[in-house]
Motif scaffolding. Structure first.
Motif, short mmCIF file in Angstrom:
data_model
loop_
_atom_site.label_atom_id
_atom_site.label_comp_id
_atom_site.label_asym_id
_atom_site.label_seq_id
_atom_site.Cartn_x
_atom_site.Cartn_y
_atom_site.Cartn_z
N ILE A 291 0.67 -1.25 0.11
CA ILE A 291 -0.03 0.08 0.01
C ILE A 291 0.91 1.16 0.09
O ILE A 291 0.65 2.30 -0.64
CB ILE A 291 -0.97 0.07 1.23
CG1 ILE A 291 -2.03 -1.10 1.04
CG2 ILE A 291 -1.58 1.44 1.39
CD1 ILE A 291 -2.90 -1.32 2.42
N LEU A 292 1.91 1.12 0.75
CA LEU A 292 2.93 2.38 0.78
C LEU A 292 4.11 2.45 -0.18
O LEU A 292 4.87 3.39 -0.15
CB LEU A 292 3.16 2.27 2.30
CG LEU A 292 2.39 2.71 3.44
CD1 LEU A 292 3.09 2.58 4.54
CD2 LEU A 292 1.48 3.82 3.31
N ALA A 293 3.79 1.55 -1.08
CA ALA A 293 5.21 1.55 -2.03
C ALA A 293 5.47 2.64 -2.74
O ALA A 293 6.46 3.47 -2.79
CB ALA A 293 4.81 0.27 -2.94
N GLY A 294 4.61 3.54 -3.12
CA GLY A 294 4.49 4.66 -3.87
C GLY A 294 5.13 5.80 -3.11
O GLY A 294 5.77 6.59 -3.46
N PHE A 295 4.48 6.00 -1.73
CA PHE A 295 4.86 7.24 -1.07
C PHE A 295 6.30 6.90 -0.47
O PHE A 295 7.10 7.76 -0.12
CB PHE A 295 3.58 7.12 0.34
CG PHE A 295 4.08 8.17 1.18
CD1 PHE A 295 3.59 9.43 1.18
CD2 PHE A 295 4.97 8.06 2.35
CE1 PHE A 295 3.68 10.45 1.97
CE2 PHE A 295 5.09 9.09 3.30
CZ PHE A 295 4.37 10.35 2.92
N ARG A 296 6.66 5.81 -0.16
CA ARG A 296 8.01 5.35 0.63
C ARG A 296 8.96 5.67 -0.63
O ARG A 296 10.19 6.21 -0.07
CB ARG A 296 8.25 3.96 1.07
CG ARG A 296 7.37 3.90 2.22
CD ARG A 296 7.34 2.31 2.80
NE ARG A 296 6.69 2.12 3.89
CZ ARG A 296 6.42 1.03 4.55
NH1 ARG A 296 6.93 -0.23 3.84
NH2 ARG A 296 6.24 0.67 5.74
#
Length: 328
Positions: A323-328
């Protein structure tokens, strides 16, 4: 070394706020369990905790507690950034271990921890205690009994206003990704995602969008996601920590009905399936980890199976990484 005994002697690494009421007292309330030692670097706070909770042994060194021969099992109640380090040491000492949630900073660290315990007598648990709570056992009983038919979709909406800690200039580890793995999403959403896996099976794939709307800290504060379970059901959720009003509602849609409940609030469970409907109120226990700790003790004494052992505890971390791959 792991010993063959009906009484499990516990030590706690990190006796902070989470252990004051949620978990700490329950280690002495559960039958066959006893809290014998606590560790904290701040000696003044350590001694105060031990005196108030009547814990006989204190340590300012985690290594000393881990190597105490009178301790059988260790509960790591520190931030996620230290979980891997402590877990590997506990595994090396061949002692049972319970890690606070989330299991580690990311899924890769979870895999390292699981590998360290593989093939050992020592057992590994993760404190996803909602799997052990009677209120969610009722939800699972409804699902497994076919009350709503086949699960089609799970939707979770969660919103709240910024906390006092969010608005304060003081440091808060919960919103420091290097220590917590993310922001409040990682700290709180992991509970629900793990529960959904327990209720509906493994999540095969997840995608998400995360942003920082407030600029109060470096971590995400608004997340929207969707996922698919291995069995074909879908899921979606949003988590916003910059809203004006509080909301926490899960709806499980089935082929014949639905179930509504709150992940965190102590609200009634609602089953709606035509004439087969029900409203059930099941309160949280005083110490919310009581049943989780009771299940660990029973598991270690061969009297049952804990629902979050070994690799099961890392599944929510894998989903959050996606879920957080793009933000990280």
């Amino acid at each position: 070394m792991v010993r063959d005994s009906e009484e499990i002697r516990w030590g706690i690494i990190g006796c902070g706020n989470v252990t004051e009421l949620k978990s700490g007292p329950a280690f002495n309330k559960v039958a066959g369990s006893r809290l014998v030692a606590v560790m904290r670097r701040n000696r003044e706070k350590l001694l105060d905790y031990a005196a108030r909770h009547r814990v006989p042994k204190t340590y300012t060194s985690a290594d000393d507690l881990i190597n105490d021969p009178e301790i059988d099992a260790i509960y790591v109640a520190t931030p996620p950034g230290s979980h891997r380090e402590y877990a590997l040491k506990i595994a090396s000492a061949n002692k049972h271990c319970c890690l606070e949630k989330p299991m580690a900073l990311d899924f890769s660290e979870c895999e390292d921890i699981v590998a360290a315990f593989a093939g050992r007598e020592a057992q590994l648990f993760v404190a996803y205690y909602r799997r052990s709570l009677p209120r969610f056992n009722q939800v699972k009983e409804w699902i497994d009994g076919g009350r709503i038919g086949a699960i089609r979709h799970i939707n979770w909406s969660y919103a709240r206003a910024p906390s006092a800690a969010d608005l304060s200039p003081e440091y808060d580890w919960r919103t420091d990704p290097a220590v917590s793995g993310g922001g409040h999403f990682v700290d709180l959403a992991c509970h629900g995602l793990d529960l959904f896996i327990h209720l509906a099976g493994d999540i095969a794939d997840a995608k998400g969008i995360a942003v920082n709307q407030q600029g109060l800290y470096d971590a995400e504060d608004a997340v929207s996601a969707c996922w698919v379970f291995a069995g074909g059901a879908t899921g979606a959720g949003f988590w916003n920590f910059a809203a004006s009003d509080y909301n926490d509602e899960v709806v499980i849609y089935g082929s014949r009905g639905s179930i509504r409940f709150s992940v965190f609030a102590d609200k009634p469970l609602l089953l709606e399936a035509g004439d087969d409907s029900a409203t059930v109120a099941i309160a949280h226990p005083e110490n919310i980890q009581y049943f989780h700790i009771d299940n660990m003790v029973k598991h270690l004494n061969g009297e049952g199976r804990h629902p979050v052992s070994a690799a099961e505890g890392g599944k929510a971390s894998r989903v959050m990484d996606q879920i957080l791959a793009g933000f990280r």
